[in-house]
Design a protein around this motif. Structure first.
Motif, mmCIF file in Angstrom:
data_model
loop_
_atom_site.group_PDB
_atom_site.id
_atom_site.type_symbol
_atom_site.label_atom_id
_atom_site.label_comp_id
_atom_site.label_asym_id
_atom_site.label_seq_id
_atom_site.Cartn_x
_atom_site.Cartn_y
_atom_site.Cartn_z
ATOM 1 N N LEU A 29 54.116 42.491 29.189
ATOM 2 C CA LEU A 29 54.894 41.564 29.995
ATOM 3 C C LEU A 29 55.106 42.079 31.409
ATOM 4 O O LEU A 29 55.140 41.288 32.370
ATOM 5 N N LYS A 30 55.238 43.393 31.570
ATOM 6 C CA LYS A 30 55.438 43.963 32.901
ATOM 7 C C LYS A 30 54.185 43.827 33.759
ATOM 8 O O LYS A 30 54.258 43.554 34.960
ATOM 9 N N SER A 31 53.012 44.010 33.130
ATOM 10 C CA SER A 31 51.759 43.963 33.886
ATOM 11 C C SER A 31 51.168 42.563 33.982
ATOM 12 O O SER A 31 50.337 42.299 34.864
ATOM 13 N N LEU A 32 51.578 41.677 33.075
ATOM 14 C CA LEU A 32 50.927 40.371 32.962
ATOM 15 C C LEU A 32 50.924 39.558 34.256
ATOM 16 O O LEU A 32 49.871 39.008 34.627
ATOM 17 N N PRO A 33 52.040 39.437 34.980
ATOM 18 C CA PRO A 33 52.005 38.596 36.195
ATOM 19 C C PRO A 33 50.966 39.076 37.212
ATOM 20 O O PRO A 33 50.251 38.257 37.805
ATOM 21 N N PHE A 34 50.867 40.395 37.401
ATOM 22 C CA PHE A 34 49.941 40.922 38.408
ATOM 23 C C PHE A 34 48.491 40.810 37.936
ATOM 24 O O PHE A 34 47.589 40.469 38.703
ATOM 25 N N GLU A 35 48.274 41.099 36.647
ATOM 26 C CA GLU A 35 46.915 40.996 36.101
ATOM 27 C C GLU A 35 46.451 39.537 36.100
ATOM 28 O O GLU A 35 45.303 39.239 36.419
ATOM 29 N N PHE A 36 47.375 38.645 35.752
ATOM 30 C CA PHE A 36 47.007 37.232 35.727
ATOM 31 C C PHE A 36 46.739 36.720 37.140
ATOM 32 O O PHE A 36 45.850 35.877 37.345
ATOM 33 N N MET A 37 47.473 37.241 38.100
ATOM 34 C CA MET A 37 47.241 36.853 39.493
ATOM 35 C C MET A 37 45.832 37.254 39.926
ATOM 36 O O MET A 37 45.117 36.463 40.554
ATOM 37 N N MET A 38 45.416 38.458 39.562
ATOM 38 C CA MET A 38 44.087 38.929 39.953
ATOM 39 C C MET A 38 42.986 38.185 39.202
ATOM 40 O O MET A 38 42.028 37.678 39.803
ATOM 41 N N ILE A 39 43.126 38.096 37.886
ATOM 42 C CA ILE A 39 42.064 37.492 37.075
ATOM 43 C C ILE A 39 42.044 35.980 37.234
ATOM 44 O O ILE A 39 41.001 35.377 37.520
ATOM 45 N N GLY A 40 43.223 35.359 37.048
ATOM 46 C CA GLY A 40 43.288 33.912 37.172
ATOM 47 C C GLY A 40 42.989 33.440 38.582
ATOM 48 O O GLY A 40 42.296 32.427 38.776
ATOM 49 N N GLY A 41 43.471 34.180 39.573
ATOM 50 C CA GLY A 41 43.202 33.807 40.959
ATOM 51 C C GLY A 41 41.732 33.915 41.305
ATOM 52 O O GLY A 41 41.160 33.036 41.952
ATOM 53 N N ALA A 42 41.097 35.012 40.860
ATOM 54 C CA ALA A 42 39.669 35.192 41.130
ATOM 55 C C ALA A 42 38.845 34.125 40.416
ATOM 56 O O ALA A 42 37.881 33.582 40.981
ATOM 57 N N ALA A 43 39.208 33.809 39.167
ATOM 58 C CA ALA A 43 38.478 32.782 38.415
ATOM 59 C C ALA A 43 38.633 31.417 39.075
ATOM 60 O O ALA A 43 37.669 30.643 39.172
ATOM 61 N N THR A 44 39.842 31.121 39.549
ATOM 62 C CA THR A 44 40.071 29.843 40.228
ATOM 63 C C THR A 44 39.278 29.771 41.525
ATOM 64 O O THR A 44 38.665 28.737 41.845
ATOM 65 N N GLY A 45 39.263 30.868 42.279
ATOM 66 C CA GLY A 45 38.489 30.895 43.511
ATOM 67 C C GLY A 45 37.006 30.704 43.268
ATOM 68 O O GLY A 45 36.332 29.944 43.981
ATOM 69 N N ALA A 46 36.486 31.381 42.246
ATOM 70 C CA ALA A 46 35.065 31.222 41.904
ATOM 71 C C ALA A 46 34.772 29.788 41.474
ATOM 72 O O ALA A 46 33.710 29.233 41.782
ATOM 73 N N PHE A 47 35.723 29.182 40.754
ATOM 74 C CA PHE A 47 35.549 27.796 40.310
ATOM 75 C C PHE A 47 35.505 26.852 41.509
ATOM 76 O O PHE A 47 34.704 25.910 41.549
ATOM 77 N N LEU A 48 36.349 27.096 42.498
ATOM 78 C CA LEU A 48 36.345 26.270 43.705
ATOM 79 C C LEU A 48 35.043 26.407 44.476
ATOM 80 O O LEU A 48 34.524 25.436 45.037
ATOM 81 N N ILE A 49 34.500 27.621 44.516
ATOM 82 C CA ILE A 49 33.232 27.843 45.217
ATOM 83 C C ILE A 49 32.094 27.113 44.517
ATOM 84 O O ILE A 49 31.195 26.558 45.159
ATOM 85 N N SER A 50 32.137 27.085 43.191
ATOM 86 C CA SER A 50 31.013 26.576 42.400
ATOM 87 C C SER A 50 31.000 25.058 42.251
ATOM 88 O O SER A 50 30.002 24.503 41.791
ATOM 89 N N ASN A 51 32.082 24.373 42.615
ATOM 90 C CA ASN A 51 32.183 22.932 42.367
ATOM 91 C C ASN A 51 32.630 22.201 43.622
ATOM 92 O O ASN A 51 33.379 22.750 44.447
ATOM 93 N N ASP A 52 32.189 20.943 43.732
ATOM 94 C CA ASP A 52 32.667 20.106 44.825
ATOM 95 C C ASP A 52 33.954 19.398 44.394
ATOM 96 O O ASP A 52 34.428 19.571 43.274
ATOM 97 N N SER A 53 34.513 18.603 45.297
ATOM 98 C CA SER A 53 35.796 17.959 45.010
ATOM 99 C C SER A 53 35.685 16.992 43.834
ATOM 100 O O SER A 53 36.604 16.892 43.014
ATOM 101 N N HIS A 54 34.547 16.295 43.735
ATOM 102 C CA HIS A 54 34.379 15.373 42.616
ATOM 103 C C HIS A 54 34.345 16.126 41.289
ATOM 104 O O HIS A 54 34.951 15.699 40.304
#
Length: 289
Positions: A29-54
């Motif tokens: 629980l102590k590490s989860l927010p920071f780890e999720f920020m790195m992993i989830g944020g990076a995954a979301t960024g990669a998803f945005l790069i790989s897809n258009d708005s549609h």
């Protein structure tokens, strides 16, 4: 409902087993927010790069299919067969009268009896375009079948975009978890002069990154991708039924036989019974009399 139950089972079994084995949630629980920020944020960024708005909007909508399931229910397959029967019968008895229904399906009294089908643009367009082509003497069953196959393959490929996008994210998450874990190890090495109990907690926190990446990939995002694909493929049977009935119609089979061809090619789970279809068609004939 099954989707929510599945998610509950995953969390209960993974974290319940961890706690029963003597694990402590404090480090996670102590590490989860920071780890999720790195992993989830990076995954979301990669998803945005790989897809258009549609693609982003489509994926956001399709995630709901995990919980809602297929759009088309058994009653809809029965209604579709009844709709096609009415149109085929009208096309053979009064071709001119058919035009008002296929040229303006939104105002059609026949389509209006089946509002759920009428609201689906792809189903309506598939029916109207094929029947319009037949009325223009473009009635070679093999050519029409080939055109329909290409059209449906294109639509299927488009509908599966969300599944492919989610699966790509699932494939990337374990590697992103390793990235987060490596960063945690780097942080730990910067504090190598600390006592073992401190280093142990820091190393445990770093390993949360690996755990989170694998857990999200195989416990959530991957199953979401598979479920979306399964729902798309199941709903595709609805459009395949349209193809089967309209091609049978071009072969000049009797209207009842065309409908039976479609019924027989409907998957077991949503296939209406022969008696159910006969009763529905009998009611339509009585209303028309």
């Amino acid at each position: 409902m099954l989707g929510l139950i599945g998610i509950g089972v995953i969390f209960a079994m993974v974290f319940g087993g961890y706690l029963l084995a003597g694990g402590k949630l404090g480090i996670i629980l102590k590490s989860l927010p920071f780890e999720f920020m790195m992993i989830g944020g990076a995954a979301t960024g990669a998803f945005l790069i790989s897809n258009d708005s549609h693609g982003l909007r489509q994926t956001a909508r399709d995630v709901g299919k995990v919980f809602k399931g297929p759009k088309w229910k058994p009653a809809d397959y029965r209604d579709l067969l009844c709709l096609l029967f009415e149109l085929i019968r009208l096309a053979r008895s009064n071709p001119v009268g058919l035009e008002e229904h296929i040229e303006a399906p939104s105002n059609s009294s026949i389509f209006g009896r089946y509002p759920k089908i009428q609201s689906d643009h792809e189903a309506v367009d598939l029916i109207c375009d094929t029947m319009r082509a037949a009325s223009m003497n473009y009635d070679d069953p093999h050519q029409v079948e080939e055109v329909l196959d290409k059209r449906m393959e294109t639509n299927r490929h488009h509908a599966l975009h969300s599944s492919h996008a989610l699966q790509s994210m699932a494939d990337a998450l374990p590697a992103l978890g390793i990235v987060a874990a490596v960063l945690g190890v780097i942080k730990t090495m910067g504090s190598i002069d600390q006592p073992p109990e401190v280093l142990g907690k820091m190393i445990g926190g770093a390993l949360v990154g690996t755990f989170l990446g694998v857990f999200l990939a195989y416990g959530l995002v991957g199953p979401f991708a598979n479920k979306v694909r399964a729902v798309v493929e199941e709903d595709d049977h609805f459009y395949q039924l349209i193809r089967e009935v309209l091609v049978a119609n071009l072969h000049q089979h009797p209207a009842n036989i065309c409908i039976e061809v479609g019924r027989q090619n409907t998957p077991n789970g949503v296939r209406p019974s022969f008696t159910e279809i006969e009763e529905s068609l009998r009611s339509l004939k009585q209303e028309a009399a």
